[in-house]
Write an enzyme that holds these catalytic residues in place. Structure first.
Site, PDB file in Angstrom:
ATOM      1  N   GLU A  33      37.444  36.239  39.227  1.00  0.00           N
ATOM      2  CA  GLU A  33      38.522  35.816  40.127  1.00  0.00           C
ATOM      3  C   GLU A  33      39.809  35.782  39.323  1.00  0.00           C
ATOM      4  O   GLU A  33      39.868  35.115  38.292  1.00  0.00           O
ATOM      5  CB  GLU A  33      38.201  34.435  40.708  1.00  0.00           C
ATOM      6  N   CYS A  43      42.820  28.913  55.677  1.00  0.00           N
ATOM      7  CA  CYS A  43      43.182  28.561  57.056  1.00  0.00           C
ATOM      8  C   CYS A  43      43.770  27.157  57.141  1.00  0.00           C
ATOM      9  O   CYS A  43      44.421  26.807  58.120  1.00  0.00           O
ATOM     10  CB  CYS A  43      41.968  28.611  57.970  1.00  0.00           C
ATOM     11  N   ARG A  71      25.136  25.851  40.759  1.00  0.00           N
ATOM     12  CA  ARG A  71      24.609  27.081  41.358  1.00  0.00           C
ATOM     13  C   ARG A  71      24.313  28.159  40.315  1.00  0.00           C
ATOM     14  O   ARG A  71      23.902  29.260  40.662  1.00  0.00           O
ATOM     15  CB  ARG A  71      25.594  27.605  42.403  1.00  0.00           C
ATOM     16  N   VAL A  81      39.998  42.032  37.652  1.00  0.00           N
ATOM     17  CA  VAL A  81      39.295  43.308  37.485  1.00  0.00           C
ATOM     18  C   VAL A  81      40.317  44.424  37.679  1.00  0.00           C
ATOM     19  O   VAL A  81      40.989  44.478  38.708  1.00  0.00           O
ATOM     20  CB  VAL A  81      38.125  43.439  38.485  1.00  0.00           C
TER      21      VAL A  81
END
Lengths: 469, 469
Positions: A33, A43, A71, A81
């Site tokens: 990211e 939103c 996780r 990237v």
């Protein structure tokens, strides 16, 4: 070990990463990211700017630490990237420390969309904003706070909608009457700015169709928003700082401009890697969200999806699709091939004290373009039983195909809380099932006086449409 | 001239009469109604008793004069049909002036349902009410008004929920925790009565399933309603006037009792004419709502309908079905054969500051009885985005068939205004289309932060259920 690499850490990317890792804990999952924020609810930004949400952190559903520690996802924020090599099956990412080459077995491109800046002069002036990122949100909130506390651009002339500083006007310009424009009109007006909203076409919220658009436009005017319809902005002008919005007919003094002219998919990285774009200009995929390059997937605001009514590719960059398609890719990568599913172009918006939703093909123009022979009907109905002490009006527009009677789409508007948005759920379900107007009319929708008339407005609309087919 | 005779002037009867006359103005349409009221919203009676509606006239959607003068319907109020002769094709009606024999070509039996009176002692005492008719509503409203103004049964002992008269208790008993019982609990408690609600079974609102039932029960207790579950009322006792409600365990002093133990179809007239009843005890019909006797139709609260999930006859006497089936019969009689359509057993209820809806088969028991192999899952989700400043909780229960994945039914509950009822619309549509849980999960339901989380609670429930199948 199999490696799943994700480019972009928002809804689609993090949904895919999380689902893949959960379903196949052996999988190595790496997410790049370029910013600092991941998995955030863009939103919610208008409500943050408005002041109803106190911290940007509240918009983050899962923190980077949780992704990493709970996780077990190798999440690398601050990594951009810069290229994909499909032959070598690697991506190259840059961060402050230099360059990393990361091999992949499966790759997801979830680069999202960027707020567009219209090709007009002056958009680089100070005081011109977009609302596409958390950083944008922070900047806008700072602007609002600064203006309120210091009266930055207080002027001696007192305008009618100026309430937050004595003897001043605090006019702001919004370019574009889509969701962002409308939601920001509310956010700014509720902070006592005098809002001028410029819409190139005839209608705000054009995809919602004429009846909803005009209803919302009327409500914006009631709330002292100055609406300029069929008013293309030619330049925003000023010395250093923006001072006016200029159209063919008007020159409106403003202290700030928000550009809400939509988004475009971020496709450069994909294109450079030889990934094909579709007819909408976003990344083309098959039903599993795999692109033209094997083992390279795309989802979220950078990708197309199949429209459930037309069967054709459509570009409707919204949160639920990003989540859903990301999740499907996660399952596929973890070994259970899962289709992402079509979209209906459903959208909802709150505008001050009104709400609206649209789904499918709304209005004769959109439906004709898709090859149907459309009929469109609009009805107004009470939101609750006529004798019930509270309630308002629901406006329902339905579009159907005359020869087949098939339901093609709908738009609904009501006072906020009177259920236009949740009532649209019935229509969405009907669209997915290829239902006809007669089918819709036959649904045994819940009724009690505090919630609707005996025939819910959606049924009344179907009944009226049935008479026109 | 062709004559269409309707017995009963409420929803089904007047819908049929109006539609038939509109579609075929040549038709002679005669409606016999034994009472004075026609086409009234009985569902609004609790709100009239509560005091939120000021006049019974407000519950009337079309007046007798309008039916007669504007719709050219020969409406005869005060006429009770006492027999039908299918061989002669006549009905005999009595009114003050005597007896009329009216020939018919088509006949609709729309005699409705009567509030049941449980077979216990004391139901004929003064102060025992039902709520099945406009007259009942008027009586109850008078009782409320009289009690409030005069303190009719004021007692020296001050109870905790007694607020409207100083130093008194005004306890009332409600027998039955269905819609009427719950809505009347609200109506009476909001008028400062101390409400004691007796439910024979384990759950109030049993057809809504366990999760919704327990949620509503908790809310009733929060609002100071004394709930007696698994408490069958054995007698209501008193000299002349009701004084106590007696169960196996309790003897509760009350000044009034409302019997809310359901309704039974009024079928005597039909039975005497040789019309067959179905397995539910209501009048059996085919898909056009024609009974076993040719050209004799039945609709509304006296008739069965086919359940969309089971395909079997069901008895769910509610307003929308009465309207819809009446309308279909009107079209059929006017020359365009029209099916009435199946029902899903959908229902909605407001209980103080909560709302709930149910549709289809809810819970393993109901679904097993219908021959399915059910799975039931309940989830709790936020009604709006987590970061949005307002909102509450939506509880969604889904029941599905394990082997096929087919959706069988749902129950939803939320704070009033948080959309449980309108959100149920999606499930109803899905049931009518025979959708699976996977289909439901794939619907592109409207999303924006003021209305739901990215996955609407209905979608979240489908997602969770998907993991259980």
């Amino acid at each position: 070990m199999t490696t799943f690499v994700v480019v972009g850490g928002d809804a689609a990317g993090m949904s895919a990463a999380s689902k893949a890792k959960r379903d196949d804990p052996e999988l190595e999952v790496v997410v790049f990211e370029k910013g600092e924020w991941v998995s955030y609810g863009a939103c919610g930004l208008p409500y943050y700017v408005k002041g109803e949400i106190q911290s940007l952190d509240e918009l983050v559903s899962v923190t980077p630490e949780e992704f990493r520690e709970e996780r077990d996802i190798d999440l690398r924020t601050g990594h951009e990237v810069v290229s994909i090599d499909p032959d070598e099956r690697t991506v190259t990412a840059e961060n402050e420390g230099g360059e990393i080459v990361q091999p992949y077995d499966h790759l997801l491109i979830a680069t999202g969309a960027a707020a567009t800046v219209p090709p007009i002069e002056g958009t680089d002036l100070e005081g011109v904003y977009t609302l596409g990122s958390m950083t944008d949100g922070r900047d806008l909130r700072e602007f609002v706070g600064r203006s309120r506390s210091e009266g930055t651009f207080a002027q001696p002339d007192s305008g009618p909608a100026c309430r937050f500083l004595e003897d001043c006007t605090a006019p702001v310009g919004i370019v574009g009457g889509g969701y962002v424009g409308i939601e920001m009109a509310e956010a700014l007006a509720e902070n006592d700015f005098e809002v001028h909203l410029f819409q190139r076409g005839e209608h705000v919220l054009a995809p919602f169709g004429e009846a909803t658009s005009e209803t919302i436009a009327g409500h914006l005017r009631d709330r002292d928003v100055a609406l300029y319809l069929e008013s293309e902005v030619e330049t925003v002008a000023g010395d250093d700082r923006v001072e006016t919005v200029v159209t063919a007919d008007e020159e409106v003094p403003v202290g700030m401009v928000l550009l809400g002219t939509g988004v475009r998919p971020r496709t450069a990285l994909a294109e450079e890697a030889g990934v094909e774009l579709g007819p909408t200009g976003a990344i083309a995929t098959d039903e599993y969200r795999e692109t033209s390059v094997p083992d390279v997937y795309a989802a979220g605001d950078c990708a197309e999806a199949e429209h459930v009514v037309t069967g054709e590719p459509a570009y409707v960059p919204l949160a639920l699709t990003a989540n859903r398609h990301g999740r499907a890719i996660g399952r596929t990568v973890a070994g259970e091939p899962t289709e992402g599913g079509p979209i209906a172009g459903t959208a909802a918006v709150k505008a001050f004290e009104m709400e609206a939703a649209r789904t499918g093909l709304v209005g004769d123009e959109e439906a004709s373009e898709a090859g149907f022979e459309p009929v469109t009907e609009t009805i107004e109905a009470r939101s609750r039983a006529g004798y019930y002490p509270e309630g308002g009006t629901v406006i329902v527009t339905l579009t159907a195909d005359r020869p087949s009677g098939r339901l093609l789409g709908a738009s609904l508007a009501s006072e906020y809380g009177e259920g236009a948005v949740h009532r649209s759920h019935a229509v969405v379900a009907a669209l997915y099932e290829g239902a006809t107007i007669a089918d819709l009319e036959g649904y045994d929708l819940a009724y009690a006086p505090p919630f609707n008339t005996t025939w819910d407005p959606v049924l009344t609309a179907a009944k009226v449409m049935g008479g026109s087919l």
